[in-house]
Design a protein around this motif. Structure first.
Motif, short mmCIF file in Angstrom:
data_model
loop_
_atom_site.label_atom_id
_atom_site.label_comp_id
_atom_site.label_asym_id
_atom_site.label_seq_id
_atom_site.Cartn_x
_atom_site.Cartn_y
_atom_site.Cartn_z
N LEU A 1 -5.52 -21.48 -11.60
CA LEU A 1 -6.23 -20.31 -12.14
C LEU A 1 -6.37 -19.21 -11.10
N LEU A 2 -6.61 -19.57 -9.86
CA LEU A 2 -6.86 -18.57 -8.83
C LEU A 2 -5.57 -17.96 -8.27
N ALA A 3 -4.53 -18.76 -8.15
CA ALA A 3 -3.32 -18.29 -7.48
C ALA A 3 -2.22 -17.87 -8.44
N VAL A 4 -2.12 -18.52 -9.57
CA VAL A 4 -0.98 -18.28 -10.44
C VAL A 4 -1.33 -17.34 -11.59
N VAL A 5 -2.44 -17.59 -12.25
CA VAL A 5 -2.83 -16.79 -13.41
C VAL A 5 -3.62 -15.57 -12.93
#
Length: 172
Positions: free
Chosen positions: A50-54
């Protein structure tokens, strides 16, 4: 005057000479810890995703998922303390069972009310040489499980409790 020996249980005296809580194996902490760490790892992967990809994930989700991962990690770290809080005493007429850190639960199971004493061993417990002793009584509210006993100890305790239950049946 007679010299008294110090009481190691902070003033707790039980009938039949029992004065100390019997503890479960410390190895049970690992059986408690493994599932917790699996959930922590899953929450960590979800947090990273959630934090790095989305990039468009809502801010609430970006806060909630890492918070859940931290809470689960703290829960996992408390596994060893939770295991130290589990204990039992075989008293004259009943088995006294205790567990819990913040919310301690103490249950007295009269021997005469025991209907079934069961030894169970899942894969993690089997690998550690441990077992869980389950007690069934007429009341659904007293479903007691004594986890983390050495397998031999659990079987010996089961046999002893069955004999005690047979001699003390109350109105069954």
């Amino acid at each position: 005057m007679t010299e008294q020996t110090p009481d190691t249980t902070a003033g707790e005296h039980w009938p039949n000479g029992a004065t100390e809580w019997q503890r479960v194996s410390n190895a049970y902490a690992w059986a408690d810890l493994v599932p917790n760490l699996i959930v922590v790892a899953a929450a960590g992967v979800a947090s990273y995703f959630l934090l790095a990809v989305v990039e468009d994930a809502p801010i609430a989700v970006k806060i909630i998922v890492p918070a859940v991962a931290v809470i689960l990690l703290i829960n996992a770290l408390l596994a060893f303390r939770r295991v130290r809080a589990i204990g039992y005493i075989l008293r004259e007429d009943d088995l006294l069972f205790r567990r819990g850190i913040m919310f301690e639960r103490v249950i007295a199971v009269p021997y005469g009310r025991l209907q079934l004493v069961d030894v169970t061993r899942g894969p993690i417990l089997r690998a550690l040489g441990l077992a869980t002793l389950k007690f069934v009584t007429a009341s659904a509210a007293t479903g007691v499980q004594l986890p983390g006993l050495r397998a031999e100890e659990a079987e010996a305790l089961r046999d002893r409790l069955v004999k005690l239950a047979e001699t003390r049946r109350s109105g069954l």
